[in-house]
Write a protein that holds these residues in place. Structure first.
Motif, short mmCIF file in Angstrom:
data_model
loop_
_atom_site.label_atom_id
_atom_site.label_comp_id
_atom_site.label_asym_id
_atom_site.label_seq_id
_atom_site.Cartn_x
_atom_site.Cartn_y
_atom_site.Cartn_z
N GLN A 48 -19.97 13.03 18.96
CA GLN A 48 -21.12 13.73 19.57
C GLN A 48 -22.09 14.23 18.51
O GLN A 48 -23.31 14.21 18.71
CB GLN A 48 -20.63 14.91 20.43
N THR A 49 -21.56 14.69 17.39
CA THR A 49 -22.43 15.18 16.32
C THR A 49 -23.18 14.04 15.66
O THR A 49 -24.38 14.15 15.37
CB THR A 49 -21.60 15.94 15.28
N LEU A 50 -22.51 12.92 15.43
CA LEU A 50 -23.19 11.76 14.85
C LEU A 50 -24.32 11.28 15.76
O LEU A 50 -25.39 10.88 15.27
CB LEU A 50 -22.19 10.63 14.61
N ASP A 51 -24.11 11.31 17.06
CA ASP A 51 -25.17 10.88 17.98
C ASP A 51 -26.38 11.80 17.89
O ASP A 51 -27.53 11.35 18.02
CB ASP A 51 -24.63 10.84 19.41
N LEU A 52 -26.16 13.09 17.68
CA LEU A 52 -27.28 14.01 17.50
C LEU A 52 -28.00 13.73 16.19
O LEU A 52 -29.23 13.76 16.11
CB LEU A 52 -26.79 15.45 17.54
N LEU A 53 -27.22 13.42 15.15
CA LEU A 53 -27.83 13.11 13.86
C LEU A 53 -28.57 11.78 13.89
O LEU A 53 -29.48 11.55 13.09
CB LEU A 53 -26.75 13.08 12.77
N ALA A 54 -28.18 10.87 14.79
CA ALA A 54 -28.92 9.62 14.95
C ALA A 54 -30.35 9.91 15.39
O ALA A 54 -31.29 9.20 15.03
CB ALA A 54 -28.22 8.71 15.95
#
Length: 342
Positions: free
Chosen positions: A102-108
Motif C-alpha cells: 500500500q505504501t509503494l502504491d502511494l509512492l508510485a
C-alpha cells in the motif's frame, strides 16, 4: 492548543482508536491526544492501530505534537500534502514479510496527488505476536496443548511472520484472514462452537479477555517494521526535529535516499543503464522494489533505495545521479534523503 504545535498523521481508525486506547491508557480522545499522555505508559501491541501509534509516539518523543489518526495510508499522505498535518508516519517494510504494498502504491503517485510530499526520517519498531485462545480452554497452557485447535484467525501480514510455529504445529489447520489482529482476538473470545485461536498481541489478549497459549511466536526475535516519516517540502520550519538534524556523532552517519523512476521497457539494457548510474556516483544500492505502472500491462515503476556516507567528495552525488537519471529514464523522482537509523 498552541498554534505552532506539530500535527502527526498515522494509521488508526478513530472508532477503534478511541475505544481501545482510551479504555486501556485512560487518555483523552484523538482530537486532544498528545505525546505526554503516551510516553512511559504505552505498551506495544501488534494490532496495526497501536503499532502505528507507538511508531508515531516514539518518533516524536520529547516533542509537543498532536497525533492524528487516519483511516488509511492515503488519508495520511493527503493530510501532509494539504498541510493539515506536518508529518505522517507510515510503515514501509517488515524484516520478515518485506515491503508494504500500500505504501509503494502511494509512492508510485500515478496521478500526481502527492507532489509536495517527501521522506525526512525513519523509525524501526520490533513486532511480537502471541497465540491466543478462549479463556479457560487450555488450563495447562502450551505444555498441555492437545492439538485440538481447528481454526486460526489473524491479519494476513501476521501469517508469514509466524510460519515456523504454524508449519510445525498447525499444518493443514484452516486459516481465516481478518481486518486486524485485535479483531482476531475478539472473534476467538466469542467463539463457542469450535476450538479456535488467534495470532495477536498481549495487549489484545488483555483487552478481549482471552488466554495467551504461547508468547513470542514470531519466526525471528528481530521481527521489525520500518516506518518512514513524511513531510511537506513547501512548509518552512524554524527548527528541525532530531531525526532531521545533521549527525553530531564523531562517526560518519549513512544518509539514505529513495528514488522512483520508470524506463522504456522496449529498450534493451534500459534498467541496467539506470542502475549503473548509482554505482557511477558512489551510491550503494540497498533495495529495489517495483509496482505496476498501470499505463501498460507488465511495465513498472521502480523504487531504489541507496545509501552514502557524506563527504566532501560525494556531497553532490544524489543531485548528479538524478541529473543522469533524467536522461536515462522516462521520469524519475527524488523522494528525499534522511539519516540511517538502523
Amino acid at each position: 492548543m498552541p498554534a505552532n504545535r506539530l500535527k502527526v498523521a498515522f494509521l488508526g481508525p478513530p472508532a477503534s482508536f478511541s475505544h481501545q486506547v482510551q479504555s486501556q491508557l485512560q487518555i483523552p480522545p484523538p482530537s486532544s491526544f498528545s505525546l505526554p499522555h503516551i510516553i512511559g505508559r504505552i505498551e506495544f501491541v501488534s494490532n496495526s492501530c497501536f503499532l502505528f501509534l507507538q511508531a508515531a509516539a516514539e518518533s516524536f518523543d520529547n516533542t509537543d505534537a498532536e497525533l492524528l489518526p487516519h483511516v488509511s495510508f492515503a488519508d495520511a499522505f493527503t493530510a501532509v500534502q494539504q498541510q493539515v498535518a506536518d508529518y505522517a508516519v507510515i510503515p514501509f517494510e517488515n524484516s520478515t514479510n518485506g515491503s508494504v504494498v500500500q505504501t509503494l502504491d502511494l509512492l508510485a503517485d500515478r496521478n500526481a496527488l502527492y507532489t509536495d510530499v517527501e521522506v525526512c526520517g525513519e523509525y524501526y519498531l520490533t513486532v511480537h505476536h502471541c497465540l491466543l485462545v478462549r479463556k479457560g480452554t487450555y488450563p495447562s497452557g502450551w505444555a498441555g496443548y492437545d492439538g485440538s485447535i481447528t481454526k486460526l484467525y489473524t491479519h494476513p501480514q501476521a501469517w508469514g511472520q509466524c510460519d515456523n510455529l504454524l508449519s510445525q504445529h498447525f499444518k493443514g489447520i484452516e486459516r481465516q484472514d481478518v481486518s486486524s489482529t485485535s479483531k482476531a482476538a475478539e472473534i476467538v473470545s466469542k467463539e463457542m462452537g469450535e476450538h479456535a485461536a488467534a495470532i495477536a498481541s498481549k495487549f489484545a489478549a488483555e483487552h478481549h479477555g482471552v488466554d495467551i497459549l504461547k508468547e513470542n511466536i514470531e519466526d525471528r526475535a528481530d521481527n521489525t517494521t520500518r516506518f518512514l516519516i513524511f513531510r511537506n517540502t513547501r512548509v518552512e520550519r524554524p527548527a528541525q526535529l532530531e531525526f532531521e538534524q545533521p549527525s553530531t556523532s564523531t562517526e560518519a552517519t549513512t544518509r539514505k535516499t529513495l528514488i522512483s523512476f520508470a524506463i522504456d521497457h522496449s529498450s534493451p539494457g534500459a534498467l541496467a543503464n539506470a542502475l549503473l548510474i548509482f554505482k557511477a556516483h558512489g551510491l550503494n544500492l540497498t533495495s529495489i522494489n517495483t509496482r505496476p505502472s498501470l499505463k501498460r500491462a507488465w511495465q513498472y515503476i521502480f523504487f531504489v533505495e541507496c545509501g552514502r556516507t557524506p563527504s566532501d567528495e560525494n556531497k553532490e552525488a544524489v543531485l548528479k545521479a538524478l541529473d543522469d537519471l533524467r536522461h536515462a529514464t522516462e521520469f524519475c523522482r527524488d523522494w528525499g534523503s534522511w539519516k540511517d537509523q538502523l
